[in-house]
Design an enzyme around this catalytic site. Structure first.
Site, PDB file in Angstrom:
ATOM      1  N   ARG A 167      -0.141   7.901  -1.805  1.00  0.00           N
ATOM      2  CA  ARG A 167       0.858   7.661  -0.833  1.00  0.00           C
ATOM      3  C   ARG A 167       2.360   7.984  -1.548  1.00  0.00           C
ATOM      4  O   ARG A 167       3.304   7.750  -1.030  1.00  0.00           O
ATOM      5  CB  ARG A 167       0.680   5.773  -1.191  1.00  0.00           C
ATOM      6  CG  ARG A 167      -0.397   5.184  -0.404  1.00  0.00           C
ATOM      7  CD  ARG A 167      -0.589   3.830  -0.701  1.00  0.00           C
ATOM      8  NE  ARG A 167       0.443   2.845  -0.490  1.00  0.00           N
ATOM      9  CZ  ARG A 167       0.340   2.078   0.757  1.00  0.00           C
ATOM     10  NH1 ARG A 167      -0.713   2.150   1.241  1.00  0.00           N
ATOM     11  NH2 ARG A 167       1.239   1.238   0.694  1.00  0.00           N
ATOM     12  N   LYS A 195      -4.601 -19.184  -2.414  1.00  0.00           N
ATOM     13  CA  LYS A 195      -5.852 -18.007  -2.707  1.00  0.00           C
ATOM     14  C   LYS A 195      -6.828 -18.714  -3.728  1.00  0.00           C
ATOM     15  O   LYS A 195      -6.692 -19.259  -4.802  1.00  0.00           O
ATOM     16  CB  LYS A 195      -5.225 -16.918  -3.672  1.00  0.00           C
ATOM     17  CG  LYS A 195      -6.134 -15.640  -3.701  1.00  0.00           C
ATOM     18  CD  LYS A 195      -5.430 -14.521  -4.548  1.00  0.00           C
ATOM     19  CE  LYS A 195      -6.111 -13.211  -4.506  1.00  0.00           C
ATOM     20  NZ  LYS A 195      -5.512 -12.240  -4.980  1.00  0.00           N
ATOM     21  N   GLU A 255       4.022   2.523  -4.778  1.00  0.00           N
ATOM     22  CA  GLU A 255       3.812   3.559  -5.578  1.00  0.00           C
ATOM     23  C   GLU A 255       4.784   4.779  -5.472  1.00  0.00           C
ATOM     24  O   GLU A 255       4.909   5.411  -6.413  1.00  0.00           O
ATOM     25  CB  GLU A 255       2.179   4.352  -4.881  1.00  0.00           C
ATOM     26  CG  GLU A 255       0.934   3.316  -5.215  1.00  0.00           C
ATOM     27  CD  GLU A 255       0.965   2.222  -3.944  1.00  0.00           C
ATOM     28  OE1 GLU A 255       0.149   1.602  -4.212  1.00  0.00           O
ATOM     29  OE2 GLU A 255       1.653   2.086  -3.077  1.00  0.00           O
TER      30      GLU A 255
END
Length: 628
Positions: free
Chosen positions: A391, A279, A363
């Site tokens: 969610r 990354k 979540e």
């Protein structure tokens, strides 16, 4: 002319030699670093998938073949290679390219996204539809390792092998979501990466065994292969799910990636390619500060430095206030779903590391986990963006509110989220929470009131939620000791007898400004800080309904089911008839753009409120003349 300038579609990528593809990768990185430095955006994730995306477009053929990017904040390279390079400098700008995949933006964007964990399910749906249609196109899902901590991804994995014979899953493994990944899945991927390379048997080896020893030998060999993979194979998890595992391979080795994709293209079985990427590759500041450069505003392309904000954000005030609450109450715990940086809980973590929990991009689990802790006397503060808490709606209803457990939902990004667009706007939480019994929903007007509401929630022995906006507030200093607020009690900022203006949360200044405009016209306008979206202050609403000729509500939320709707419902149950002008977002998904410009476009302004109110204001003025 640079190579990137010659790329107008994926067909142009296929014309390049391998050495030219490597040069193209460097040009793309330079374009990303310079371009995103002006607009802000997700620079780290995109620098990590340059070679992966080039190789995919070199081997496959979009839009006939479909690329499904999980979250899709790493789709900038895809946009550059699919005819949008000339508009790349408009990304995340008003009327420009979206920062995520958007089906209406390009035929090459096969599936829109903005939340994690959706790629495998969507790709499987596409693959099954292809099979039913008798097609032969390829479906490729690109998902980061963080997405595999999400329950939806695991649900999709459970169904792939039984649903289709051809699907390619690319696991883009960089060990990060926004913060470093956590949990057993992250540890499992780490073990794969750090183990010696495991060479699997492929079809040619099995065919050789069959020629030498016959069908029986082939059957024994296949059973032995399965047992070996189960014991020592790095991809045994995926093999058990019915996907043939390949890797891990270097996700920046273009020739290797191209040859691997060509091989996977020929497979008539679900496969998973495990690619190790870095990354922020190619930009030292992004490598050194992974969290910061996941997604950020404009920066210096040479140094990576950003302009200091100076003022503390609502998120930072939240984290500091929660730290103080944890200092005074050892039952206070903090929970985040892979967003310690976004919610600022990374500021809380050093002070109370044993009372800080990052559960990954999960979540639903976060909410039920909080409910479980609450049954044992703890006070969980669940910090999740408003848009991501959607969610977990069922656990909020079924596991928290039904059992009346004192979980506190701290909803960052409550309201418009500007440049991130419709996938990240937090415009629905009042609606989706207001109809649920037992929960209290609070909205602070400033930083100090946020601290008071958190203290109120800590003392409240039932479910509660607090929504607060992205970025900085008005700059109010937080007092040393918070005070508890009376549940459901509004605050009258300014009294008045002609018009009553309710300004919820961050839009209270609009209520004040409108009151000033009305005063200039000789009208007396009250200004009320509602504080509570649920329960609303019925006494306050009734009092002003009886003495005023108009009620106006401002909210940074959709009108459907929002605070203004709650006021209308209260008036109806009180059998009070007074005109109500509601200012809020319309019943549509709002595009990305600058907050002030979007408010102007959609009428979330004092001018729009005055225009809507004008017939009623004229009636009030006329009534006063008749009376006198």
């Amino acid at each position: 002319m640079s190579l990137l300038q010659q790329i107008h579609s994926p067909a142009d990528v296929k014309k390049l030699s391998i050495s030219e593809l490597s040069q193209l990768a460097e040009e793309i990185r330079e374009r990303l670093i310079v371009g995103v430095s002006r607009t802000g955006g997700h620079i780290g994730p995109n620098l990590g998938v340059v070679e992966l995306t080039i190789a995919m477009h070199y081997v496959f053929d979009t839009p006939r073949d479909s690329f499904v990017f999980d979250v899709s904040h790493q789709a900038y390279v895809h946009k550059l290679l699919t005819g949008r390079a000339d508009r790349f400098d408009t990304i995340r700008q008003p009327d420009g390219l979206n920062g995520f995949m958007l089906r209406t933006e390009s035929e090459h964007d096969s599936f829109g996204a903005g939340h994690a964990g959706t790629a495998l399910s969507a790709a499987l749906g596409m693959a099954v539809a292809r099979d039913m249609n008798g097609g032969d196109e390829h479906i490729i899902a690109l998902a980061g390792d963080a997405a595999f901590t999400n329950g939806i991804t695991m649900e999709a994995l459970n169904n792939i092998a039984s649903s289709t014979k051809r699907l390619i899953v690319v696991l883009n493994d960089n060990a990060w979501s926004i913060d470093r990944n956590v949990g057993a899945i992250a540890s499992y991927f780490h073990k794969i990466v750090t183990n010696p390379t495991f060479v699997t048997w492929h079809d040619r080896a099995v065919d050789l065994i069959e020629r030498i020893g016959g069908k029986a030998a082939k059957h024994v060999a296949q059973k032995a292969e399965g047992a070996a993979k189960g014991l020592i194979g790095p991809g045994m998890l995926f093999e058990e799910f019915g996907l043939n595992y390949f890797g891990p391979i270097d996700g920046h080795d273009l020739p290797l990636l191209i040859e691997t994709f060509k091989f996977l293209k020929q497979q008539n079985k679900p496969v998973l390619l495990h690619a190790i990427t870095q990354k922020g590759r190619g930009f030292q500041p992004a490598l050194e500060k992974q969290k910061k450069f996941h997604g950020l505003g404009p920066y210096d392309p040479e140094t990576g430095e950003t302009k200091p904000t100076g003022q503390k954000t609502y998120s930072e005030i939240f984290a500091e206030s929660l730290t103080k609450l944890a200092d005074m109450n050892d039952k206070v715990v903090a929970i985040t779903a892979a967003m310690p940086n976004g919610t600022a809980l990374d500021l809380f973590r050093p002070h109370h590391p044993k009372r800080y929990f990052d559960v990954g991009i999960a979540e639903e689990h976060a909410v039920i986990f909080a409910a479980g802790m609450a049954t044992k006397g703890y006070k969980p503060f669940c910090a999740i963006y408003s848009t991501f808490l959607q969610r977990a709606f069922d656990p909020i209803v079924h596991d928290v509110c039904l059992q009346n457990l004192p979980v506190v939902f701290c909803m960052d990004r409550g309201g418009l989220s500007g440049d991130d667009g419709p996938t990240h706007h937090g415009l629905f939480d009042i609606s989706y929470l207001r109809g649920v019994p037992n929960i209290v929903h609070m909205v602070p007007k400033d930083e100090d009131e946020l601290a008071d509401m958190m203290y109120t929630a800590m003392l409240y022995e039932a479910p509660s939620a607090i929504r607060y906006p992205r970025g900085v507030g008005p700059g109010v200093v937080v007092k040393e000791k918070p005070v508890a607020l009376e549940i459901g009690k509004a605050e009258v900022i300014r009294d008045g007898h002609d018009v009553a203006i309710f300004g919820l949360g961050a839009l209270l200044p609009l209520a004040v400004t409108m009151s000033d405009h009305l005063a200039a016209e000789g009208l007396s306008a009250a200004v009320i800080n509602p504080r509570f979206a649920k329960p609303v202050d019925r006494e306050c609403i009734a009092a002003y309904a009886r003495q005023c000729g108009l009620i106006v509500t401002f909210e940074d939320h959709v009108l459907a089911g929002g605070f203004g709707s709650a006021v209308l419902e209260a008036l109806n149950s009180l059998e009070l008839q007074v005109p109500v002008v509601r200012i809020g977002w319309p019943d549509e998904f709002i595009e990305h753009g600058k907050v002030d410009a979007l408010r102007e476009k959609y009428g979330i302004t004092v001018e729009a409120a005055m225009k809507q109110a004008r017939p009623f204001l004229d009636a009030i003025a006329h009534s006063r003349l008749v009376t006198h």
